[in-house]
Design a protein around this motif. Structure first.
Motif, short mmCIF file in Angstrom:
data_model
loop_
_atom_site.label_atom_id
_atom_site.label_comp_id
_atom_site.label_asym_id
_atom_site.label_seq_id
_atom_site.Cartn_x
_atom_site.Cartn_y
_atom_site.Cartn_z
N ARG A 52 20.85 15.74 10.08
CA ARG A 52 20.12 15.55 11.33
C ARG A 52 20.17 14.07 11.68
O ARG A 52 20.37 13.21 10.81
CB ARG A 52 18.68 16.05 11.22
N GLU B 260 13.09 10.40 18.19
CA GLU B 260 13.13 11.85 18.01
C GLU B 260 14.28 12.22 17.08
O GLU B 260 15.32 11.58 17.05
CB GLU B 260 13.33 12.54 19.37
N ARG C 43 17.05 15.23 15.82
CA ARG C 43 17.78 16.40 16.31
C ARG C 43 18.69 16.95 15.21
O ARG C 43 19.31 16.17 14.47
CB ARG C 43 18.64 16.05 17.53
N GLN D 281 21.91 21.11 17.72
CA GLN D 281 21.40 20.74 19.03
C GLN D 281 22.31 19.73 19.74
O GLN D 281 22.07 19.40 20.89
CB GLN D 281 19.98 20.15 18.90
#
Length: 873
Positions: A780, A787, A789, A793
């Motif tokens: 990730r 943030e 992800r 994604q």
């Protein structure tokens, strides 16, 4: 390690081509199909071996037939080596030389020079293209750790495989929450055997009688099974003979063919044939001149061209006038036969669409099979009816049992009050005993109180009529349930027998209740097939009559060639009328026609002489005469085919087949053997059913086994459980030891790779993503906004940039341990313009420490500093 030079002898589209490389960034530019992927595969193939011929798409064998292979010069630890690989077994013939010290090394030294990198690690990490960058969607932390261990410890690939194998073996033995592992099943079996052993303590008299009966029937079953096996061998041998019959017939036909004659085909015969053909050609020219003269006369007399042709061929056409009536009748018959043929074909096709779902029509039942199916259906219907009756009886008993349950009102009966009285009396005596002097009196009083209370609660309650009724209903329900289970087994056995019959006759896809209608349809289909064959034969005969007539007309009157039969008949009728109208005229036209007839007669004589020449040599045309030697060659081929068929059949098979006069006789013997096999199978099935019934009765009597057998089974199971537990413990401990040892060997490189990959990823994405984190299952990334992800994604281009950053970081960090060149084959096609330029800059930076070979079709890459190679030069 870095590559200095690639020299290609022959590989794909390249031959006799040399590429010089530098230690830093090397950019290879070329359009599509210029050979970029070929060059990438060449590097992998020369270093690690050519793929086998089972994968021709990866071998890149030279298209021009030149020498397959090439050589690579590379430098490792200040030593320059030359490896040459050409076509050969086991990945190719390898030659390895130490150019620095002028030594020839054994080919086995090449894998040691490349250690710890093998082909799998090189292609997955150091060779990149667009499809391989897409694997980041399924990447995991464990995969990267395994790569580190592979490079961190020599020979770790073997220990990684061993650890994985031991883990799988341990999971197959035991899982805390599993059901399928061996130890889990053994624990469940231990629990069941313990419960069965507690119940297996009664009903031994009848058990031994059933056991002796079972032993007798098993001996009978063994004898029948032996007879059935022998009959199966006989039937299988006969079926093989029946299957070989067409080959045997073909061999007989070839053996009976007479060899071609070899007389009458000398050079003198060829000269005679040439003389005859020259004379025929000359007469044909004379005939053509007469025809031209007749045509000029006819134009003046206004005679049709067709009648002109008729005048030149009256001797051929006049006999055909007599066949007009016959040909008309044959044409009408053909139309009727074709209509019948279409009707038969449509009806047969409809039946095939309904029943030939597998592409083949089911076979019709024999008389024995038909009777067997009726008998099985009758038994299955009786079993179903009995099951419904038992189910109705079970439902009635369940309803009685529900109604017999005590209600609130029944709980307040006098007998229950009596029970409360006994319980109260026992309680009073128990409390009063506590005040008696002496321990012995207290104990006796307490026991009396407990006994009186027990009698009131349990004995009195057990003597009630309601409890006895419930017990009787429970026993009846269990008996009905046992009968239902036994009936269900019988229904399954009958259903399996019907399914076996259906599969053997091709009726597996048709419900049993439709078999009767299917057999009727199969019979109709066979009748239609016969009708189609007969109709085709009749149609062939009538068509031959019409064809012979049309051939004769086409030869005599070329004007009528390729015209419909109806039109031909009308034209011939018109010729008859015109012939009658011009019959009385004595003009020059008839004279020329007579000359034309004489010329035709002479031409026919020369043609007949030519035909006689050919006929005496068993030939029909001149081309056949010159092709005779080709026919001799074909005769030799037929002889070779005859020998091949004889070898295929073998002496034993030919001897066996020669005993039969016709195929029908052989099929009759096969069917008789099949009937005998079916009879033995029926006896064996009956005996097997009886044994199954005895086994069910023994199971009911012994509750799944005798006490001695169950005790022995339990002891054997406990021994196996002990061995399984020891094996599981050894595998788990060994796997953990391997993992710990390899983890120590790989050191702390993983955090370094993650840190370096995060830096590279930030440069590739223009600092949109600032950090990479490895999770147990995937990767990730963190946005600049903080943030996180998941890889799933990300867009495909962004995900490929992540995979590129990780692989580049892996190569840079591991460069101290193993230095391998990075090969990138058009891997940036999904990058936008800004990120592609950022990737170019990053490759130029990495090229300072790691050799990079970048192959691309992007012509804007010229701005990158480095060794530029154009494939189109």
């Amino acid at each position: 390690m870095y590559l200095n030079q690639l020299m290609i002898y022959g590989f794909g589209k390249f031959h006799d081509r040399t590429f010089d490389l530098t230690t830093g960034l090397n950019v290879v530019v070329g359009p599509n199909e210029a050979g970029k992927s070929t060059l990438t595969q060449f590097i992998t193939a020369v270093l690690f071996g050519f793929p086998t011929k089972k994968h021709p798409e990866l071998r890149y064998e030279p298209l021009d037939g030149s020498r397959f292979g090439g050589e690579i010069t590379f430098t490792q630890k200040q030593t320059r080596y030359l490896v040459t690989r050409t076509d050969g077994p086991h990945g190719g013939t390898v030659t390895l030389r130490d150019l620095t010290n002028a030594l020839t090394l054994p080919s086995a030294s090449l894998p040691h020079l490349l250690e710890p990198v093998d082909e799998a690690l090189f292609t997955s990490t150091y060779v990149m293209n667009e499809p391989r960058l897409g694997t980041v969607f399924s990447a995991s932390k464990q995969e990267l750790i395994d790569r580190l261990r592979h490079v961190g410890a020599i020979g770790s690939d073997f220990w990684l495989n061993q650890a994985q194998t031991l883990g799988k073996q341990a999971d197959e033995l035991y899982k805390p929450q599993g059901r399928n592992p061996i130890l889990n099943q053994q624990l469940q079996e231990h629990q069941e055997l313990t419960a069965k052993l507690a119940k297996a303590k009664a009903a031994y008299g009848t058990y031994w009688d059933f056991l002796r009966q079972q032993e007798t029937q098993r001996q009978q079953q063994g004898v029948l099974q032996q007879k059935l096996d022998q009959q199966r061998q006989i039937t299988a041998q006969l079926e093989r003979q029946a299957a070989s019959w067409p080959t045997f017939v073909q061999w007989q036909q070839l053996a009976q063919r007479q060899p071609l004659t070899t007389t009458g085909f000398t050079r003198k015969d060829a000269t005679e044939l040439e003389r005859l053909t020259s004379r025929t050609t000359a007469m044909a020219a004379s005939l053509k001149a007469d025809q031209n003269k007749l045509q000029r006369l006819q134009q003046g007399a206004k005679v049709t061209p067709l009648f002109t042709q008729y005048l030149a061929a009256t001797t051929q056409v006049d006999p055909l006038f007599e066949q007009l009536t016959t040909v008309k009748a044959a044409n009408e018959t053909c139309n009727q036969l074709r209509a019948n043929q279409r009707d038969y074909q449509q009806r047969a096709t409809a039946i095939e669409q309904q029943y030939a779902s597998t592409g083949q029509m089911p076979r019709p039942f024999s008389l024995a099979t038909h009777q067997q199916v009726k008998r099985l259906q009758k038994k299955l219907m009786a079993a179903n009816q009995k099951r419904r009756q038992l189910q109705q009886e079970l439902n009635r008993l369940n309803e009685d049992y529900r109604q017999a349950q005590p209600t609130r009102r029944q709980h307040s009966n006098p007998l229950a009050d009596k029970q409360l009285g006994w319980l109260a009396a026992g309680l009073v005596i128990l409390i009063g005993a506590m005040f008696l002097p002496g321990t012995i009196f207290k104990l006796i009083g307490a026991l009396c109180g407990v006994a009186i209370g027990y009698y009131g609660v349990f004995i009195v309650d057990g003597e009630t009529p309601a409890s006895r009724q419930l017990q009787d209903l429970t026993e009846s329900i269990r008996d009905i349930q046992a009968q239902l289970r036994e009936g269900g087994q019988q229904e399954d056995a009958l259903t399996n027998q019907l399914e076996a019959v259906g599969d053997s006759y091709g009726l597996g896809q048709i419900p049993v209740e439709q078999w009767s209608a299917a057999q009727t349809a199969i019979g109709e289909w066979e009748h239609l097939t016969q009708q189609l064959q007969q109709t085709a034969e009749q149609l062939t005969a009538q068509t031959q009559t019409i064809s012979d007539f049309q051939i004769a007309i086409d030869q005599a009157l070329p004007e009528l060639q390729h015209q419909p039969l109806t039109n031909v008949l009308q034209q011939l009728a018109g010729l008859q009328v015109m012939r009658q109208a011009l019959g009385s005229q004595q003009t020059e036209l008839t004279t020329v026609a007579d000359d034309l007839q004489r010329t035709q007669h002479t031409l026919r004589q020369t043609q007949q002489a030519e035909e006689t020449f050919l006929r005496t040599r068993n030939l029909t045309t001149v081309d056949d005469f010159y092709r005779y030697y080709q026919q001799i060659r074909e005769q030799d081929n037929q002889l070779a085919q005859q020998q091949a068929l004889a070898s295929q059949l073998g002496v034993t098979m030919r001897t066996a087949l020669q005993q039969y006069a016709t195929q029908a006789e052989l099929i009759g013997v096969v069917q008789q053997a099949q009937h005998q096999q079916q009879a033995l199978q029926g006896q064996l099935d009956t005996l097997t059913t009886s044994l199954a019934t005895l086994a069910g009765q023994l199971d009911q009597l012994t509750a799944s086994g005798t006490q001695a057998v169950l005790q022995q089974k339990l002891a054997n199971l406990e021994a196996r459980m002990t061995a399984t537990a020891q094996t599981w413990l050894a595998n788990n401990l060994t796997r953990q030891w391997i993992a710990a040892t390899l983890a120590a060997a790989s050191g702390d490189r993983l955090p370094q790779i993650v840190t370096q990959a995060s830096e590279f990823y930030g440069k590739l994405t223009e600092n949109r993503y600032t950090e990479i984190e490895l999770t147990p299952n995937t990767l990730r990334v963190r946005l600049a906004t903080g943030e996180w992800r998941e890889v799933s994604q990300l867009s495909r281009g962004t995900a490929e940039q992540l995979d590129l950053a990780v692989k580049l970081a892996f190569a840079v960090i591991m460069n101290q341990r193993v230095g391998m060149p990075l090969v990138i084959d058009d891997g940036l096609v999904n990058f936008d313009e800004h990120r592609r330029q950022a990737a170019y800059a990053l490759l130029a930076e990495i090229g300072k420490t790691v050799q990079v070979i970048f192959l691309t079709a992007d012509v804007t890459v010229n701005a990158i500093a480095g060794n530029l190679i154009r494939l189109t030069d």
